[in-house]
Motif scaffolding. Structure first.
Motif, PDB file in Angstrom:
ATOM      1  N   ASP A  31     -10.479   8.743  -3.872  1.00  9.67           N
ATOM      2  CA  ASP A  31      -9.659   7.783  -3.090  1.00  9.67           C
ATOM      3  C   ASP A  31     -10.198   8.415  -1.572  1.00  9.67           C
ATOM      4  OD1 ASP A  31      -8.494   6.562  -4.729  1.00  9.67           O
ATOM      5  OD2 ASP A  31      -6.442   7.252  -4.206  1.00  9.67           O
ATOM      6  N   GLY A  38       1.126  -0.280  -4.749  1.00  6.87           N
ATOM      7  CA  GLY A  38       0.974  -1.505  -5.351  1.00  6.87           C
ATOM      8  C   GLY A  38      -0.093  -2.402  -5.469  1.00  6.87           C
ATOM      9  N   HIS A  39      -1.247  -2.022  -4.703  1.00 11.01           N
ATOM     10  CA  HIS A  39      -2.490  -2.822  -4.859  1.00 11.01           C
ATOM     11  C   HIS A  39      -3.283  -2.413  -6.190  1.00 11.01           C
ATOM     12  CE1 HIS A  39      -2.259  -4.837  -0.838  1.00 11.01           C
ATOM     13  NE2 HIS A  39      -1.888  -3.687  -0.345  1.00 11.01           N
ATOM     14  N   VAL A  40      -3.576  -3.582  -6.751  1.00 15.50           N
ATOM     15  CA  VAL A  40      -4.072  -3.432  -8.027  1.00 15.50           C
ATOM     16  C   VAL A  40      -5.418  -2.457  -8.223  1.00 15.50           C
ATOM     17  CG1 VAL A  40      -5.658  -5.655  -7.830  1.00 15.50           C
ATOM     18  CG2 VAL A  40      -5.105  -4.586 -10.221  1.00 15.50           C
ATOM     19  N   ARG A  41      -5.438  -1.641  -9.007  1.00 12.74           N
ATOM     20  CA  ARG A  41      -6.675  -0.630  -9.250  1.00 12.74           C
ATOM     21  C   ARG A  41      -7.146  -0.888 -10.629  1.00 12.74           C
ATOM     22  NH1 ARG A  41      -6.652   4.376  -6.422  1.00 12.74           N
ATOM     23  NH2 ARG A  41      -4.527   4.749  -5.016  1.00 12.74           N
ATOM     24  N   GLY A  42      -8.805  -0.635 -10.656  1.00 14.81           N
ATOM     25  CA  GLY A  42      -9.038  -0.445 -12.066  1.00 14.81           C
ATOM     26  C   GLY A  42      -8.342   0.530 -12.528  1.00 14.81           C
ATOM     27  N   VAL A  45      -9.317   2.027 -15.691  1.00 14.52           N
ATOM     28  CA  VAL A  45      -9.951   2.579 -16.926  1.00 14.52           C
ATOM     29  C   VAL A  45      -9.965   4.146 -16.928  1.00 14.52           C
ATOM     30  CG1 VAL A  45     -11.809   1.975 -18.458  1.00 14.52           C
ATOM     31  CG2 VAL A  45     -11.769   0.922 -16.231  1.00 14.52           C
ATOM     32  N   LEU A  46     -10.246   4.617 -15.799  1.00 13.80           N
ATOM     33  CA  LEU A  46     -10.682   5.858 -15.804  1.00 13.80           C
ATOM     34  C   LEU A  46      -9.386   6.666 -14.959  1.00 13.80           C
ATOM     35  CD1 LEU A  46     -14.227   5.889 -15.015  1.00 13.80           C
ATOM     36  CD2 LEU A  46     -13.249   6.713 -17.015  1.00 13.80           C
ATOM     37  N   TYR A  47      -9.018   6.134 -13.824  1.00 10.67           N
ATOM     38  CA  TYR A  47      -8.486   6.872 -12.591  1.00 10.67           C
ATOM     39  C   TYR A  47      -7.233   7.511 -13.127  1.00 10.67           C
ATOM     40  CZ  TYR A  47      -6.404   7.249  -8.312  1.00 10.67           C
ATOM     41  OH  TYR A  47      -5.861   7.691  -6.782  1.00 10.67           O
ATOM     42  N   LEU A  66       0.824  -1.206  -0.261  1.00  5.90           N
ATOM     43  CA  LEU A  66      -0.033  -0.001  -0.011  1.00  5.90           C
ATOM     44  C   LEU A  66       0.843   1.219  -0.014  1.00  5.90           C
ATOM     45  CD1 LEU A  66      -2.897   1.034   0.168  1.00  5.90           C
ATOM     46  CD2 LEU A  66      -2.910   0.913   2.516  1.00  5.90           C
TER      47      LEU A  66
END
Lengths: 659, 216
Positions: free
Chosen positions: B91, B71-75, B77-79, B67
């Motif tokens: 967030d 390194g935690h996977v995020r979507g 597409v938009l971020y 964290l």
């Protein structure tokens, strides 16, 4: 301008989900707990798309909705206690999950192999080895990608590295930009499907399907996909040579060492007779020892073919029934031959090798050579170049004949077919095995064979049941350490980097699993699953329709979501439905793995494209890369359809091995 | 404030890195166990518990470290396309709504769960006389607490970003795809790529004027 388009794409996807949920759901005051479950599901998708770390979205939502579910039936303090108990048990369950434990080990192996820095050697030697076939650079790229991606499993690193190595090489040879980009991006994604892949472990853990069977099942489809890619590239190169012209001669020239220069004296000479001649005459200007050592090396392919054939013969005719490994041998051989144009590759013997030994095979260990194999070859060879082509053949076959007597079983016919194929392959091999090719073979020994041996040792031990996937993963990680050491890259920095990256990647995947464990518990408690099941069953679909729908949904989800998210969130929803339609979860898993691979190549979110763009020359546009990926995406869909129509591609190997 | 945040990062990173070495131990222990079982015919039943615990501790303690390094996977597409302030708003809201309840529940649940186990000095039941597992279970609340601390730092970062319009800096760490390092590994220099660009331009020109394209 482009940024706006991206935002528009994302928001419209999001809007579709919200609207679909709103239409499908009854009015809020009529909601049953199950509807809360569905509401939670669509909310999770929307939140993930907003970009908040998925693990915590799942965890938070899971906890809140678990509490909501419990407080329907019990007073608040009890509900709170139940929620907390469930949370702790679910988290502990992930910590003691004996399937997920192979993830850090395989990831560690991947990082070590990546840092062993053999990709450059691998690409160069493969490129030289298959220099004659059309589109050779592109095929070599695909082969390198397939091998390297399989061993490392890191799409980003493979695409970046190949973008740095193969892309310039192809452009310098005036390959079409789009074709080159497509080859690299498609090849880099092969590691998702070909085992040992983390995706299959994750699916196995979610679906309670044996990882061993998944690995056995995904092996042939993976090879098939790689083969289809290569066939496509060769076809394009044949039809339109200007897309993939022959590389300039200076790129494919092989540097000969001094002794070979002396022997060849500027002409193309076959390795075996030349070396034998040098050994016999002694006045060729090359020391006998050098000639003998090189001869031993040149005979290595013979040993590599002969040993497995003899071993298979022993297994096939021994009185005890033994698992039918022969079929695998044939498959492995023909595939290997197809991979390399059927010329240089001695059929893989790695399957039969002890796990550790193959990885550290010292190049050029002449001592392992069985002297018996060398002797008949030496006596059989005379001056005319036509004769020695056949010489190894009787030697190989003759060695087996005497053993046929006694109490052994009759030799089955397939064995003779295999043996004949091996002999033919060898004859072909030695008929073009020039001194240059010996040199290339030595290069391959230093790059291609150690890596394939590592992969085959890991897979072989798993598939033949000699070790559990966890154990094989540990052996693979140890093999990675050895490999890095063999290439003199095992420094403290390399180990440190690999260790820390392993910790981060494992944490990412496993915390996601912790989150999804509590989330799926909440979903089940609320009864969302029942609503979906009732709805799906009310549609009265045939298994084929259901399968198509499921794959289509997964494909669409692949746009906004990562494969990890799709597996941990949506697989638990699909899996209970499989029983109704009589679909094998193993088969479904193979289709899902194949399907999710396309997500890496589907614009506009295709990760592979962005990695390549990051290292490509300025004037290569993202659109060119996307355009290059399209045909490969189409091939993936074809492969998916093929796998669906002929499930045997995936299910044959598991069935043979674990009936 | 930045000092405090980096201090928290340092704690998470130090703990995570310290325990991440377990992967080497895990590799060596399991390799040794396999060899010992196969060739010396001397299996050790306790390794099963040991490997589980090593793996469990490894990923649980690495959570906060991951964290701290985002390194935690995020979507994505938009971020990635949002302005920092928009990112921070999303967030912040979601940290409060989802992260805080989730992690607090984990830490608290883990505390009680491990406490019960600790009070009876629970041992593994996989084998007779199994090794203790109460210490292992204690890592759930430990990891939860580390996560909560790191989460506090992340929330503070969101607030700072909302105020200043830019994300506060983080200390660097080894990355999965480090382009510069990879370039060095395969001996490619930026000039080489520059040179290549000329070829690309040439090919595109060739495509515009067909007939000249294939001439090498």
């Amino acid at each position: 301008m482009r940024i706006r388009k991206e935002l528009l794409f994302g928001f419209s996807l999001m809007a579709i989900i919200v609207i679909a949920t709103a239409i499908a759901m009854p009015l809020p005051w009529k909601w049953t707990p199950g509807h809360y479950g569905l509401f939670m599901l669509s909310m999770v998708v929307v939140t993930i798309m907003l970009g908040f770390p998925t693990a915590f979205t799942l965890m938070g939502m899971g906890v809140i909705f678990t509490y909501v579910a419990f407080q329907w039936s019990s007073p608040a303090p009890v509900a709170m206690k139940q929620t907390l108990d469930l949370m702790a048990i679910r988290a502990y369950g992930v910590m003691t999950n004996d399937v997920l434990i192979s993830i850090p080990l395989f990831v560690f192996m991947g990082y070590l192999v990546e840092r062993a820095a053999l990709i450059e050697k691998l690409f160069k030697s493969l490129n030289l080895a298959i220099g004659r076939i059309p589109g050779s650079l592109a095929v070599a790229t695909l082969a390198t990608c397939a091998l390297f991606a399989t061993a490392t499993g890191i799409v980003g690193a493979v695409v970046t590295l190949m973008g740095l190595l193969a892309f310039p090489a192809m452009l310098r040879s005036r390959y079409d930009i789009k074709l080159s980009a497509g080859v690299i991006t498609a090849g880099g994604c092969l590691g998702i499907l070909i085992p040992p892949s983390v995706l299959l472990i994750l699916y196995g853990a979610t679906a309670s399907v044996s990882v061993v069977q998944l690995y056995a099942g995904a092996f042939l489809p993976g090879i098939m996909l790689a083969g289809l890619y290569m066939a496509y590239v060769v076809l394009r190169a044949v039809l339109n040579p200007s897309l993939a012209p022959k590389p300039p001669p200076e790129e494919t020239r092989v540097e000969l060492p001094p002794w070979a220069e002396k022997l060849s004296s500027g002409r193309r000479r076959l390795a075996l007779p030349t070396l034998l001649g040098a050994l016999a005459s002694g006045n060729s200007g090359v020391p006998r020892r050098t000639a003998a050592a090189q001869l031993a090396l040149a005979l290595l392919p013979l040993a590599m073919v002969a040993l497995p054939v003899v071993a298979v013969y022993g297994a096939a005719t021994s009185p005890v029934e033994i698992v039918d490994t022969s079929g695998l041998q044939v498959a492995g051989e023909s595939v290997r031959e197809a991979l390399a144009g059927g010329v240089e590759e001695p059929p893989s013997d790695g399957v039969q090798e002890p796990p550790g030994a193959g990885a550290a095979e010292p190049p050029g260990a002449g001592a392992q050579e069985p002297p018996a194999a060398a002797a008949p070859a030496a006596t059989g060879v005379e001056e005319p170049p036509g004769a020695e082509k056949a010489a190894p053949a009787p030697a190989a076959a003759g060695g087996e004949n005497p053993a046929a007597g006694g109490a052994r079983l009759a030799t089955p016919r397939w064995f003779w077919i295999v043996a004949a194929a091996a002999v033919l392959g060898l004859a072909l091999h030695y008929s073009i095995f020039t001194l240059e090719r010996l040199q290339i073979f030595k290069l391959l020994l230093g790059s291609f064979f150690p890596l394939s041996a590592l992969i085959l040792a890991v897979l072989g031990t798993i598939i033949f049941g000699w070790a559990t996937p966890t154990e094989a993963a540990a052996m693979g990680a140890a093999g990675g350490l050895l490999l890095a050491a063999a290439y003199r890259r095992l420094t403290l920095d390399v180990v440190k980097e690999s260790v820390f990256l392993t910790a981060k990647t494992t944490a990412m995947v496993c915390w996601l699993f912790v989150g999804s464990a509590i989330f799926s518990a909440a979903f089940a408690l609320l009864g969302g699953q029942e609503i979906i099941e009732r709805w799906v069953l009310s549609l009265d679909m045939t298994p084929i329709q259901f399968m198509l729908l499921a794959q289509f949904i997964i494909f669409v989800l692949g746009w906004p979501l990562e494969w990890t998210e799709i597996i941990v969130i949506f697989m638990p929803i699909f899996l209970p439905l499989l029983g109704h339609f009589d679909i094998d979860p193993l088969f479904f898993g193979l289709l899902v793995a194949m399907n999710l691979q396309t997500a890496f190549l589907s614009p506009p979110v295709a990760m592979a494209a962005f990695y390549l763009k990051g290292v490509a020359p300025r004037h290569v546009t993202l659109n060119q890369i996307f355009a290059g990926m399209m045909p490969f995406m189409a091939i993936q869909v074809i492969a998916l359809v093929l796998l669906y129509i002929f499930p045997g591609i995936g299910l044959w190997l598991p069935q043979v091995l674990y009936r | 404030m930045q000092k405090v945040l980096l201090g928290i990062d340092k704690i998470s990173t130090a703990v995570g890195k310290a325990f991440s070495w377990l992967i080497v131990g895990l590799t060596l222990m399991m390799t040794w166990e396999i060899l010992s079982r196969r060739f010396l015919d001397r299996p050790h039943a306790w390794t099963f518990d040991a490997q589980m615990q090593m793996y469990g501790v490894l990923f649980m303690t690495a959570g906060a470290y991951t964290l701290a390094k985002s390194g935690h996977v995020r979507g994505d597409v938009l971020y990635g396309f949002f302005a920092p302030r928009v990112q921070a708003t999303i967030d912040l809201v979601l940290y409060v709504f989802f992260f805080v309840p989730g992690i607090v529940a984990l830490a608290w649940a883990g505390w009680r769960y491990a406490g019960e186990s600790w009070s009876i000095r629970e041992r593994s039941t996989i084998m007779l006389e199994g090794p203790p597992i109460y210490t292992f279970k204690a890592f759930i609340p430990v990891a939860g607490a580390l996560m909560a601390l790191q989460g506090f730092a992340e929330i503070a970062r969101c607030v700072i970003c909302l105020r200043t319009g830019a994300w506060p800096s983080r200390t660097e760490d080894v990355e999965e795809v480090d382009v510069d390092k990879l370039k060095e590994m395969v001996h490619v220099k930026d000039q080489d790529i520059e040179k290549l660009d000329e070829l690309v331009v040439k090919q595109e020109r060739g495509a515009e004027a067909p007939g000249k394209g294939g001439a090498a």
